[in-house]
Design a protein around this motif. Structure first.
Motif, PDB file in Angstrom:
ATOM      1  N   SER A 160       0.852  -1.188   0.000  1.00 48.17           N
ATOM      2  CA  SER A 160       0.000   0.000   0.000  1.00 48.17           C
ATOM      3  C   SER A 160       0.890   1.241   0.000  1.00 48.17           C
ATOM      4  O   SER A 160       2.097   1.158   0.267  1.00 48.17           O
ATOM      5  CB  SER A 160      -0.882  -0.006   1.241  1.00 48.17           C
ATOM      6  N   GLN A 163       2.752   1.620   3.202  1.00 50.74           N
ATOM      7  CA  GLN A 163       3.850   0.655   3.352  1.00 50.74           C
ATOM      8  C   GLN A 163       5.030   1.027   2.464  1.00 50.74           C
ATOM      9  O   GLN A 163       6.183   0.935   2.885  1.00 50.74           O
ATOM     10  CB  GLN A 163       3.356  -0.750   3.010  1.00 50.74           C
TER      11      GLN A 163
ATOM     12  N   GLU B  42     -10.925   7.317   2.100  1.00 44.95           N
ATOM     13  CA  GLU B  42      -9.532   7.006   1.789  1.00 44.95           C
ATOM     14  C   GLU B  42      -9.340   6.637   0.323  1.00 44.95           C
ATOM     15  O   GLU B  42     -10.276   6.209  -0.350  1.00 44.95           O
ATOM     16  CB  GLU B  42      -9.064   5.800   2.604  1.00 44.95           C
ATOM     17  N   GLY B  44      -8.810   4.590  -2.825  1.00 44.06           N
ATOM     18  CA  GLY B  44      -9.216   3.234  -3.167  1.00 44.06           C
ATOM     19  C   GLY B  44     -10.572   2.816  -2.629  1.00 44.06           C
ATOM     20  O   GLY B  44     -10.995   1.683  -2.837  1.00 44.06           O
ATOM     21  N   GLN B 273      -5.438  -1.873   7.724  1.00 44.10           N
ATOM     22  CA  GLN B 273      -5.580  -1.398   6.352  1.00 44.10           C
ATOM     23  C   GLN B 273      -6.995  -1.559   5.867  1.00 44.10           C
ATOM     24  O   GLN B 273      -7.715  -2.428   6.326  1.00 44.10           O
ATOM     25  CB  GLN B 273      -4.691  -2.230   5.460  1.00 44.10           C
ATOM     26  N   SER B 276      -9.766  -5.600   1.303  1.00 39.31           N
ATOM     27  CA  SER B 276      -9.785  -5.867  -0.126  1.00 39.31           C
ATOM     28  C   SER B 276     -11.217  -5.763  -0.619  1.00 39.31           C
ATOM     29  O   SER B 276     -12.161  -6.164   0.059  1.00 39.31           O
ATOM     30  CB  SER B 276      -9.248  -7.266  -0.380  1.00 39.31           C
TER      31      SER B 276
END
Ligand SMILES: Nc1ncnc2c1ncn2[C@@H]1O[C@H](COP(=O)(O)OP(=O)(O)OP(=O)(O)O)[C@@H](O)[C@H]1O
Ligand SMILES: Nc1ncnc2c1ncn2[C@@H]1O[C@H](COP(=O)(O)OP(=O)(O)OP(=O)(O)O)[C@@H](O)[C@H]1O
Ligand SMILES: [Mg+2]
Ligand SMILES: [Mg+2]
Lengths: 332, 317
Positions: A160, A163, B42, B44, B273, B276
């Motif tokens: 990402s 990262q 965010e 994406g 994070q 997906s």
């Protein structure tokens, strides 16, 4: 801004100029782009300073000159008391890490993380693979990319944005430098990731007593990160102060405009027009005479600001300096 | 209130080798005439995809494209592509794409380029009339009229972005979607452009959808805010309620990560994070990163009506 040189500074920059020669058809000299023009400051061991200013004001050029990637046109850079030039350059480079602008272009796409981090070690002559491996792992742990084994063989596109940016930091840190120059390290990232990376950088700075030069056009992150701030306009530093002091009491009209332009998330913003200085940043090939901000300045003193470069004054608080005619005598 | 745009249960999934990407998942919202909806979230999370869905600007690898998009009460999703292209896209709804300022044609004068949508859609009878409309659009966004003769590379970033906005305005659309219009610009240029948009909003009836990850800047224009997370809208509220008091745990964290110049606070970040979009988590999509999660979150929360807004979170059931 000039300052009495103090013996225990980590880095001292005096009257630094970096000009780029402009030629037409390769041989007719048109003039010089005065990208950095007379910048002076000092950084102590373990101190963080921010450099802020609009796009094109010379921040990256300043960074690259400090890193020894551009030869200065004039001026001096001293690192731990030794002038940085000639044979001192190689050892100096091992002592400064660079986080370059644009995280997406910063990492070579065809190398896995392990190789990316080994590269600087190989260049600095660390021959023992076991030693290199150990240091790569330590660097990844320091930027909290754990378990390390999950990341070693990954390529940049598998990471990402946050990262990737941590790998860039790990690479800047792997030679255990005393100074890191971070050029817009977070401007491409989301707010949350931005905070994460800046806190990481802050932690690394404190733990290892690192000096950090943090370059950004985003003033709102600065107060969470550094002690001191320099505001650049058109290749020159127009104001320098401790962060709190600068935010509470900005002196230079440009700094004021910059602060006023930054919104906080507030629904009332939608109801008011912002006061923005008219015009555009100056050409650095033909900068305006006098103060470089004068064509956009609301407090212009005709005959002075447009004629003579303003001297540096310290009118408000110690350590809070500005180059502006509002705070200097006419005959200075 | 008259709704210019009503989106119902919009889905847009992309085909990939690893499975469908659920970039837009059951998105619904209204936009009244003259209003601005800010879509934040965010990188994406599906903001651009949502705009593509509304304007039917689809890539080749679409797997699913369903739902309704009502423009002034007509479901334009049901129109065939030919009619949609002739009557809707660029005519009544226009887009200023992400990074528009860098995609202007380098070999065309900007005036001719801005005139293109008019000529393409036969909105004007001749070139002279087209240039008159271009100058009108330039006036609206504060580009000097004699810039029509310039090339993109002769303009600063801020001016190029204004030209891109003029190109969206030139057909006098009812709805303009702005995708990250200021993210690539520095603060002063950004403030300047926001002033232009505010004036435009005040003096016209145009409705805007402002897509951005810059929350502070979104407050410069928003009447209403939609927060997206992993392809879904998780909160939608009036700006005056949202900025002082975001309610979804994700919105709260997002707001806590925004550095502020004028008020002291401890900055936070969201651990972990974003999930997906290929196999999004079942139940609430934020639950793995959420401090207030409980057993109920295994089941997907609907957009719940609370006192003054809608929130996709069981805390408000
Ligand atoms: N190698 C070079 N040759 C000639 N001119 C250059 C060179 N590098 C930079 N410049 C010019 O010097 C000025 C300062 O550029 P610099 O990249 O230092 O700005 P910056 O403050 O980092 O901008 P940004 O915020 O956009 O990164 C600009 O006018 C730029 O065009
Ligand atoms: N044509 C496509 N095929 C496959 N996946 C796609 C396609 N377009 C977008 N995606 C994926 O869909 C998700 C949403 O993308 P989108 O561009 O809508 O996000 P965004 O919110 O606009 O992000 P950003 O702030 O970075 O612009 C991402 O995971 C992206 O990788
Ligand atoms: Mg730069
Ligand atoms: Mg996008």
């Amino acid at each position: 801004m000039p300052e009495a040189s103090n013996g225990n500074a980590l880095l001292s920059v005096q009257n630094l100029q970096t000009w780029f020669e402009m030629r037409r058809w390769g041989f007719i000299r048109v003039g010089f782009v005065q990208a950095v023009d007379g910048v002076s400051f000092e950084l102590k061991h373990g101190e963080a300073i921010a450099v802020v200013g609009e796009s094109g004001c010379g921040k990256t050029t300043l960074a690259r000159t400090i890193l020894g990637l551009y030869p200065p046109t004039s001026g001096r850079i001293t690192f731990e008391g030794r002038e940085v030039k000639g044979s001192a350059l190689r050892q100096y480079r091992a002592n400064v890490g660079y986080v370059q602008q644009d995280p997406y272009g910063a990492l070579p796409p065809f190398l896995p993380v392990q190789r990316i981090l080994e590269e600087p070690l190989i260049i600095q002559g660390v021959r023992d693979p076991a030693e290199r491996n150990h240091r790569v792992r330590k660097a990844l742990e320091a930027v909290k990319m754990t378990p390390v084994d999950n990341f070693l063989s990954k390529f940049p596109h598998m990471l990402s944005g946050g990262q990737q940016q941590r790998v860039v930091l790990a690479r800047a840190k792997i030679l255990e430098p005393k100074l890191i120059v971070a050029d817009e390290p977070v401007s491409m990232l989301d707010a949350s990731v931005r905070v994460e990376i800046l806190e990481l950088l802050r932690e690394l700075q404190r733990k290892s007593n690192l000096g950090v030069i943090y370059i950004t056009h985003d003033l709102s992150t600065v107060r969470f990160f550094t002690e001191r701030i320099m505001v650049m306009y058109g290749g020159k530093v127009v104001e320098e102060a401790p962060v709190k002091e600068l935010l509470a009491n900005p002196l230079h009209p440009y700094t004021r405009a910059l602060l006023a332009a930054i919104p906080d998330p507030d629904p009332h913003n939608a109801e008011v027009q912002k006061e923005v200085p008219p015009g555009e940043p100056p050409s650095l090939l033909n900068p305006p005479p006098g103060c470089r901000f004068h064509p956009r300045c609301a407090s212009l003193i005709a005959g002075r600001c447009d004629a003579k470069e303003p001297p540096i004054a310290e009118p408000a608080a110690p350590g809070h300096r500005t180059a502006c005619w509002l705070y200097a005598d006419g005959d200075a | 209130m008259e709704q210019v745009l009503r989106v119902e249960q919009l889905n847009l999934h992309f085909r990939t080798t690893r499975g469908p990407v659920q970039a837009v998942d059951r998105v619904s919202f209204d936009l009244p005439r003259g209003f601005t909806l800010a879509v934040i979230g965010e990188s994406g999370c599906g903001k651009t995809s949502m705009a593509r869905g509304v304007l039917r600007l689809l890539p080749r690898n679409v797997q699913t494209y369903t739902g309704s998009v009502f423009l002034n009460g007509t479901d334009v999703m049901r129109l065939d592509e030919d009619r949609f292209r002739r009557e809707i896209r660029w005519v009544r709804m226009a887009l200023v794409p992400q990074a528009a300022m860098n995609s202007l044609n380098p070999v065309l004068r900007v005036g001719d380029q801005v005139a293109e949508p008019l000529i393409l859609h036969r909105r004007v009878s001749d070139k002279k009339q087209a240039l008159e409309r271009v100058r009108e659009a330039f006036r609206l966004v504060g580009v000097p009229e004699d810039f029509t003769h310039r090339y993109a590379f002769e303009l600063s970033g801020g001016m190029r972005q204004r030209v891109a906005i003029a190109m969206a305005l030139v057909t006098r659309p009812e709805l303009v979607v702005l995708d990250e219009p200021t993210s690539a610009l520095d603060v002063l240029t950004q403030a300047n452009l926001m002033n232009v948009l505010k004036r435009l909003k005040r003096d016209s009836e145009i409705s805007f959808m402002l897509i951005t990850h810059d929350i502070a800047t979104s407050s410069e224009l928003a009447d209403r805010v939609a927060v997206m997370y992993a392809g879904q809208i998780v909160e939608i509220a009036d700006a005056r309620h949202f900025y002082p008091d975001p309610m979804h745990p994700y919105s709260k964290k997002l707001m806590a990560s925004v550095p502020t110049l004028r008020q002291d606070k401890k900055l936070e970040f969201i651990p972990g994070q974003p999930p997906s979009l290929i196999q999004p988590p079942t139940g609430c999509r934020f639950k793995d990163r959420c401090a207030s999660r409980n057993e109920r979150c295994a089941e997907e929360p609907p957009l719940l009506e609370t006192r003054d807004r809608k929130v996709r979170c069981w805390l408000y059931a």
